[in-house]
Design a protein around this motif. Structure first.
Motif, mmCIF file in Angstrom:
data_model
loop_
_atom_site.group_PDB
_atom_site.id
_atom_site.type_symbol
_atom_site.label_atom_id
_atom_site.label_comp_id
_atom_site.label_asym_id
_atom_site.label_seq_id
_atom_site.Cartn_x
_atom_site.Cartn_y
_atom_site.Cartn_z
ATOM 1 N N ILE A 183 -11.612 8.975 -93.678
ATOM 2 C CA ILE A 183 -10.670 9.248 -94.784
ATOM 3 C C ILE A 183 -9.291 8.692 -94.422
ATOM 4 C CG2 ILE A 183 -11.877 11.315 -95.571
ATOM 5 C CD1 ILE A 183 -9.677 12.928 -94.094
ATOM 6 N N SER A 184 -8.482 8.579 -95.423
ATOM 7 C CA SER A 184 -7.117 8.086 -95.218
ATOM 8 C C SER A 184 -6.196 9.264 -94.876
ATOM 9 C CB SER A 184 -6.619 7.413 -96.498
ATOM 10 O OG SER A 184 -5.240 7.147 -96.387
ATOM 11 N N GLY A 185 -5.312 9.021 -93.941
ATOM 12 C CA GLY A 185 -4.328 10.062 -93.568
ATOM 13 C C GLY A 185 -2.995 9.825 -94.239
ATOM 14 N N LEU A 186 -2.870 8.781 -95.044
ATOM 15 C CA LEU A 186 -1.584 8.427 -95.633
ATOM 16 C C LEU A 186 -1.738 8.127 -97.117
ATOM 17 C CD1 LEU A 186 -0.536 5.948 -92.858
ATOM 18 C CD2 LEU A 186 0.500 8.173 -93.235
ATOM 19 N N THR A 187 -0.620 8.093 -97.783
ATOM 20 C CA THR A 187 -0.595 7.722 -99.199
ATOM 21 C C THR A 187 0.155 6.400 -99.337
ATOM 22 O OG1 THR A 187 -0.619 10.032 -99.865
ATOM 23 C CG2 THR A 187 0.174 8.448 -101.493
ATOM 24 N N GLY A 188 -0.449 5.456 -100.004
ATOM 25 C CA GLY A 188 0.229 4.171 -100.166
ATOM 26 C C GLY A 188 -0.696 3.122 -100.772
ATOM 27 N N VAL A 189 -0.278 1.866 -100.604
ATOM 28 C CA VAL A 189 -1.043 0.742 -101.157
ATOM 29 C C VAL A 189 -1.784 0.057 -100.006
ATOM 30 C CG1 VAL A 189 -0.869 -1.466 -102.370
ATOM 31 C CG2 VAL A 189 0.608 0.425 -103.019
ATOM 32 N N ALA A 233 -13.872 2.877 -89.570
ATOM 33 C CA ALA A 233 -13.075 1.920 -90.340
ATOM 34 C C ALA A 233 -11.606 2.299 -90.248
ATOM 35 C CB ALA A 233 -13.516 1.937 -91.802
ATOM 36 N N GLU A 234 -10.745 1.327 -90.549
ATOM 37 C CA GLU A 234 -9.311 1.632 -90.641
ATOM 38 C C GLU A 234 -8.693 0.714 -91.677
ATOM 39 O OE1 GLU A 234 -7.960 1.207 -86.655
ATOM 40 O OE2 GLU A 234 -7.786 -0.964 -86.787
ATOM 41 N N ILE A 235 -7.633 1.195 -92.278
ATOM 42 C CA ILE A 235 -6.961 0.402 -93.300
ATOM 43 C C ILE A 235 -5.476 0.329 -92.959
ATOM 44 C CG2 ILE A 235 -8.557 0.878 -95.191
ATOM 45 C CD1 ILE A 235 -6.602 3.093 -96.095
ATOM 46 N N ASP A 236 -4.855 -0.793 -93.381
ATOM 47 C CA ASP A 236 -3.390 -0.912 -93.289
ATOM 48 C C ASP A 236 -2.822 -0.507 -94.632
ATOM 49 O OD1 ASP A 236 -3.661 -1.802 -90.745
ATOM 50 O OD2 ASP A 236 -3.443 -3.928 -91.218
ATOM 51 N N VAL A 237 -1.854 0.406 -94.617
ATOM 52 C CA VAL A 237 -1.296 0.947 -95.853
ATOM 53 C C VAL A 237 0.210 0.718 -95.859
ATOM 54 C CG1 VAL A 237 -1.147 3.001 -97.314
ATOM 55 C CG2 VAL A 237 -3.033 2.766 -95.727
ATOM 56 N N ARG A 238 0.677 0.256 -96.982
ATOM 57 C CA ARG A 238 2.133 0.113 -97.146
ATOM 58 C C ARG A 238 2.645 1.437 -97.726
ATOM 59 N NH1 ARG A 238 5.745 -4.487 -98.159
ATOM 60 N NH2 ARG A 238 3.960 -5.834 -97.838
#
Lengths: 389, 94
Positions: A183-189, A233-238
């Motif tokens: 899951i994502s730990g942040l909010t963004g794009v 998995a990991e994502i880069d979030v702005r």
């Protein structure tokens, strides 16, 4: 001359003559207001009282009371036994003020011998005064030397120092084979998606919120087969963040007026004994500075007696105004530090800062645009349940 | 001549001195102007911090001074301390 002190009023020469006739020796006969005072032997008290009857004088015998008088009487009559008692008591007291042994428990991965040596260097050893050992200082000296030690306690049990060591425990390795989602730990794009295992649930340019699944371990093949995998998995979030901070435009500064007073006290076995009576509140506002002079015997042996000097400096409150430039500087430093502490590994793309002044308060607003990486493995939920935290 | 003897001679006139000696009233000596040792007295007839009078048989001895006190007093002996200014020897009225 020791004995009984007697105060006499009335016909002094007559009583002196009578007492001399009766063979009473008087010492230090002095005239006082309305009479005289003198000392005589204890055995002559009753003779004096008999002499008083025929003279019409008033005699007042000063009673001798108190611990020192009592101790003096006993010491005078039986000097040996009380002296031995006092000596034994002193020896007991002195022997009880020093560590006799040091016991170390709980050393499994840590070398006990080297740990004992480190304790000895820090002052915990047989013969060291108990009162001179400060646990915080010992910890500060010993803990950096032993990375396997998480914590240790030091307790004085009588004259024995008991050290209990708590060693670090390795965290159990995560179960790699258990199926999970990410899951994502942040909010963004989302700027980039890297899926190592599992199936991606987000794509570049999409907005994610905190708790959204970015990769699932539930993989459905074209054949209709479903396999549960530990997703990775990991994502880069702005991300964009706004931090606000407030600073009062006025503050009270306490400045010294130049007047000061000193209070000395004796610290005996941890008890503070004031040497000079000083009122508890010296000044209405004051700064206090304390200096403690410990009485030592050599380098490591400290006696349980120390002199404390407390200096009270009188202060007076003064209202002061914070300039806008100073407020800007303070708020910017504080908010940027907070922003960096929130995401120390993130790449900062853009920052902004401005200060507003209203109702006697400066408000600082710090905006930051960052590129952060996230991806938290979490237990797989049943289909249809909300995975948001 | 010893100091005690000088003071003794100064305090008593020659005739009185002989009589005093005969009657057993003896001023033994002084310690400068800080003390007088009296022996053979028959009691104290006056006592204050400026004057102490010893009675004897037919005579009385007065010690005058400042801050006088009796350091010790027994049946026949007495020691007067203080700042002694004068010693008077008086014949008792018959």
């Amino acid at each position: 001359m020791k004995g009984v002190k007697v105060f006499l009023s009335g016909d002094v020469p007559r009583l002196l003559r009578k007492s001399a006739d009766r063979g009473v020796c008087l010492y230090g006969v002095r005239e006082t207001d309305g009479g005289a005072e003198f000392r005589c032997a204890r055995k002559d008290v009753f003779t004096l009282m008999r002499a008083r009857r025929s003279c019409g004088c008033t005699l007042y015998f000063q009673k001798e009371r108190g611990l020192f008088h009592f101790a003096g009487k006993i010491l005078k009559k039986r000097p040996v036994l009380p002296s031995i008692f006092i000596l034994l008591l002193s020896a007991l007291f002195i022997s009880g003020a020093f560590y006799q042994s040091v016991e170390v428990d709980g050393c499994v991965k840590t070398d006990e011998k080297s740990f004992r040596e480190a304790l000895s260097d820090a002052g915990v050893r047989p013969g060291a005064p108990i009162k001179s050992v400060r646990v915080q200082k010992v910890r500060a000296a010993v803990m950096p030397l032993f990375p396997t030690v998480a914590y240790f306690t030091l307790n004085a049990e009588g004259t024995r120092a008991r050290v209990t060591v708590y060693e670090r425990r390795e965290a159990p390795p995560p179960e790699r084979d258990a199926p999970c989602d990410v899951i994502s730990g942040l909010t963004g794009v989302v700027c980039a998606v890297r899926v190592k295992r599992g199936e991606a649930q987000v794509s570049v340019g999409q907005t994610v919120e905190r708790g959204d699944i970015i990769a699932t371990g539930r993989v459905v093949y074209k054949t209709g087969e479903t396999e549960l995998l530990p997703a990775s998995a990991e994502i880069d979030v702005r991300t964009w963040s706004v931090l606000r901070g407030l600073l009062p435009a006025e503050y009270t500064s306490f400045e010294r007026t130049g007047r000061s007073r000193c209070a000395y006290s004796l610290i005996l076995f941890g008890k503070r004994i004031s040497l000079f009576p000083i009122e508890s509140c010296v000044y209405k506002w004051y700064h206090k500075k304390e200096e403690v002079y410990a009485l030592t015997l050599g380098k490591n042996a400290a006696l349980p007696v120390s002199l404390s000097k407390e200096t009270y400096f009188e202060t007076a409150p003064r209202k002061k105004r914070v300039s806008k430039d100073a407020a800007k500087e303070i708020l910017k430093a504080s908010l940027s530090a907070r922003s960096y502490a929130a995401a120390p590994d993130a790449e900062t793309l853009n920052t902004g800062f401005y200060v507003l002044s209203r109702r006697g308060v400066y408000e600082g607003v710090f905006t930051a645009e960052r590129l952060e990486t996230t991806g938290i493995q979490t237990e797989m939920k049943e289909i249809g349940t909300d995975n948001k935290r | 001549m010893k100091l005690t003897e000088r003071v003794y001679n100064a305090a008593f006139s020659p005739g009185d001195r002989e009589e005093a000696l005969l009657r057993g009233f003896i001023c033994v000596g002084t310690a400068g102007d800080r003390g007088v040792f009296v022996e053979g007295h028959r009691g104290i007839s006056a006592f204050s911090n400026t004057e102490i009078a010893f009675s004897g048989k037919g005579f009385s001895l007065r010690v005058a001074g400042k801050g006088l006190f009796l350091r010790a007093l027994s049946r026949e002996k007495a020691m007067v301390s203080g700042e002694i200014c004068a010693l008077y020897f008086e014949r008792n009225e018959p």
